[in-house]
Structures are given as structure tokens and as C-alpha cells.
Design an enzyme around this catalytic site. Structure first.
Site: not given
Length: 372
Positions: A170-171, A197, A289, A292
Site C-alpha cells: 500500500s503506502t 491499493h 498502513m 490488510d
């Protein structure tokens, strides 16, 4: 207190962002700027902890301003991006030039889900601000404690039974994936599936960029697409990625349900992989973050699969990997610049094979911090 500088040529956007952020007691908007030139002057003078930066602005655009900021006064920058193909390409350029993350402009203030977006943005700013010293090599007053859980194993991880390499991120992911996907060899014996994401259009631009850098074919997921060695499938923004076993082989499907916090979801993809491949999956959880991937990693481990997590020192945000590590699911925790080699060795059983990788693209800052 986290000090924010907001940069946008729209007075409405500046006001809306300010109201959204200043509702949190830990955040203070120290000023706003209307274009890149004004942003540079205020970054030099105010030294904010985080900058939100629009891409399309008069006098000096966001990309030009970003490169100047990274050269003169490096700090975490979150891009404000339009949800278009052009906006996606510009955002990926910004992430490659040093921006830490982005938020989609259209969804920020006109969506009916504004409360959810506000919560996500504030959480993102707090997580990124907490990583500032690590990301930009600023001295820390104390040496951080080692990450809990396993580290690089004394005996190299080998899992040649795997039929799929599944990656969740993600991030910080677009930059981190450039350290992994282009470093996987063309003769990798299993297919690769990735959940990053991102909204629609962005995942297509990401797949195109990685395809140009990689010996493997990198594509955005489509319904019925064949899963095969030599191909990396990136989950499409706004849709999940799941697997279906057919007589001719395994294919992917891209449903837009179930409703989850993220779509695509790492948990949905990992859980499907555990079911379809009967646990014969090597899964990797990278920077991001939240948590997930933890539930999906649990499903993979219960079926006998293996999990590799990115280590804390090389993560932009140590959230998703931390959730996996603290749950005791990780078979190995390794730094970003060793992930590709670790995964290749695990899947091939070979540790001394001569690998020829394409040269990494240059960026204005090294996203990898010094490791002790």
C-alpha cells in the site's frame, strides 16, 4: 504537533483541506500556497513536517516544485491528484521523484464518503509524519528497538512447492515495487499477483511502468486472464483480484464485491490464493498502513504456505507488515533491497545463480534508509 503546508491553486481546495485537517488536535496547518513558486518560498521559511502538493498549477507545476523541494529541503510530500490517466501518470512520476503518497482530488471533498476520506487522510498524514526521520535520514535521538518476530533466517527460506507468488502493498508501494518486480528473473517458475491499493487508471499506469523496467511481462488484471509463469498481474483499481481453477489452467477474476475497506484488497486476494492453490503460495507483505493482508496471510499459513514481510527500517509505513509479524505469521522479515533475491531463492532453491537485472530508475532521494 504535525505542521502542514497545503499547496493548491484552488481556493476551495485550500480551504477544504485546511478545515478537514485542523479538526484534528495533533495537526496544524501552518500556511497555504497557490503555486509551486510560493510553495518553495514557504517550505524554505516554515520547514513543515508534511506538504500536500497539487500537480497542475500556474507559474510552477507540482512536479517541478516537488523536485526542487527534494533537492533543497527534503520532507514528506503527499500529492493531490486527479483521477484521470494523465493524472495517474503524473502521480507516478511524482512518487518516483520522491513524493511519499497521494490522495485523489475528485474524491477528497465532493464525495458522499467525505468522513471516511477525512479519517484516511489524517491517518495517512500521521503515519507519514512519524516516518519522517527515517525516510529523509534525519538523525534520531535514540536507536529504535529491533522489530519483533523473525528476521532474516540463518537457513535461507526455500519453498519450491509454491505455485504462486502473491504480493500485497500500500503506502510507499509504487516505489517499493520497483525494487522487487524488475529484480525478479524472466525464468521465475511461478506467476506473480500483486495488490497495490490504488484507484482506477493508476494501476494501469503502474503496470505499464513496471513492464518497461522488468524482464517479466507486467499487466493489469482482466477477467479471464491466464495466470502463468513469466507474467505479473496487477489488481485493477476499484476491483478485487481472485483466482478460478479451470480445466485449461488458473485464470483471474476481477469482481467489485465484497465491500471492503480497500478495493482491491490484499486479504481477498490472499484468501482466494490459499483456497485455489491449496496453500501452495509464497506471500509477501510490503510497506503500507493498516492490517490488510493479515487475515489472508493467516489463511495461507493454515494451508501450509509461507509468508515474507518487509522489515520496519525500509518501510515508508510499517503497518501491514507489522500486523503480519506481530501475529507470528512471517517466516522471514527482510529489507526491501533484499526482497527480490529472497523470493527468487525461495522459489528456485538456488542462492548463487547469476541474475542480470535492469538498471533501476534514478530518483531524487534514496527511499531506503541506512540500516544499522
Amino acid at each position: 504537533m504535525i505542521r502542514i503546508l497545503i499547496v493548491d491553486d484552488s481556493a476551495f481546495m485550500r480551504k477544504a483541506l485546511s478545515m478537514m485537517l485542523e479538526g484534528d488536535p495533533e495537526i496544524r496547518v501552518v500556511d497555504t500556497a497557490r503555486d509551486g513558486l510560493e510553495a518553495l518560498e514557504k517550505v524554505r521559511r516554515l520547514r513543515p513536517d508534511v506538504v500536500t502538493l497539487d500537480i497542475e498549477m500556474p507559474r510552477m507545476d507540482g512536479l517541478t516544485a516537488l523536485r526542487q523541494i527534494m533537492q533543497e529541503h527534503p520532507c514528506p510530500v503527499i500529492m493531490i491528484s486527479s483521477l484521470t490517466r494523465e493524472g495517474a501518470q503524473a502521480t507516478l512520476e511524482a512518487l518516483n521523484a520522491g513524493a511519499v503518497d497521494f490522495i485523489p482530488k475528485q474524491l477528497s471533498f465532493v464525495s458522499l464518503e467525505i468522513a471516511k476520506i477525512k479519517e484516511e487522510l489524517i491517518a495517512k498524514i500521521k503515519a507519514i509524519a512519524a516516518s519522517r526521520a527515517k525516510l529523509f535520514r534525519q538523525p534520531s535521538p535514540a536507536k529504535p528497538a529491533p522489530s519483533p518476530g523473525p528476521s532474516r533466517p540463518e537457513t535461507p527460506l526455500v519453498y519450491r512447492r509454491a505455485r504462486l507468488l502473491a504480493i500485497g502493498v500500500s503506502t510507499g508501494g509504487p516505489a517499493a515495487l520497483q525494487y522487487v518486480i524488475p529484480h525478479l528473473p524472466a525464468d521465475l517458475p511461478v506467476p506473480v499477483a500483486v495488490v497495490q491499493h490504488m484507484p482506477p487508471h493508476f494501476t494501469q499506469s503502474l503496470a505499464n511502468r513496471l513492464d518497461k523496467l522488468s524482464p517479466l511481462e507486467v499487466v493489469e488484471a482482466e477477467d479471464g486472464m491466464e495466470l502463468r509463469p513469466g507474467r505479473v498481474i496487477i489488481a485493477a483499481g476499484g476491483r478485487h483480484l481472485v483466482f478460478q481453477a479451470r480445466e485449461a489452467g488458473t485464470v483471474v477474476a476481477t469482481p467489485d464485491h465484497p465491500e471492503t475497506l480497500h478495493r482491491p484488497s490484499v486479504d481477498v486476494m490472499f484468501t482466494s490464493a490459499a483456497d485455489v492453490f491449496q496453500g501452495r503460495v509464497l506471500a509477501t507483505v510490503m510497506t503500507g498502513m493498516g492490517q490488510d493482508g493479515r487475515a489472508g496471510a493467516t489463511a495461507i499459513r493454515r494451508r501450509g504456505g509461507k509468508i515474507v514481510a518487509q522489515d520496519e527500517s525500509s518501510c515508508v509505513v510499517y503497518g501491514m507488515p507489522r500486523a503480519v509479524v506481530e501475529a507470528g505469521l512471517a517466516d522471514a522479515v527482510v529489507p526491501l533491497d533484499e526482497l527480490a533475491a529472497t523470493l527468487t531463492q525461495a522459489l528456485t532453491g538456488l542462492s548463487d545463480r547469476p541474475l542480470s537485472f535492469p538498471r533501476m530508475p534514478s530518483v531524487s532521494r534514496d527511499p531506503l534508509p541506512d540500516r544499522p
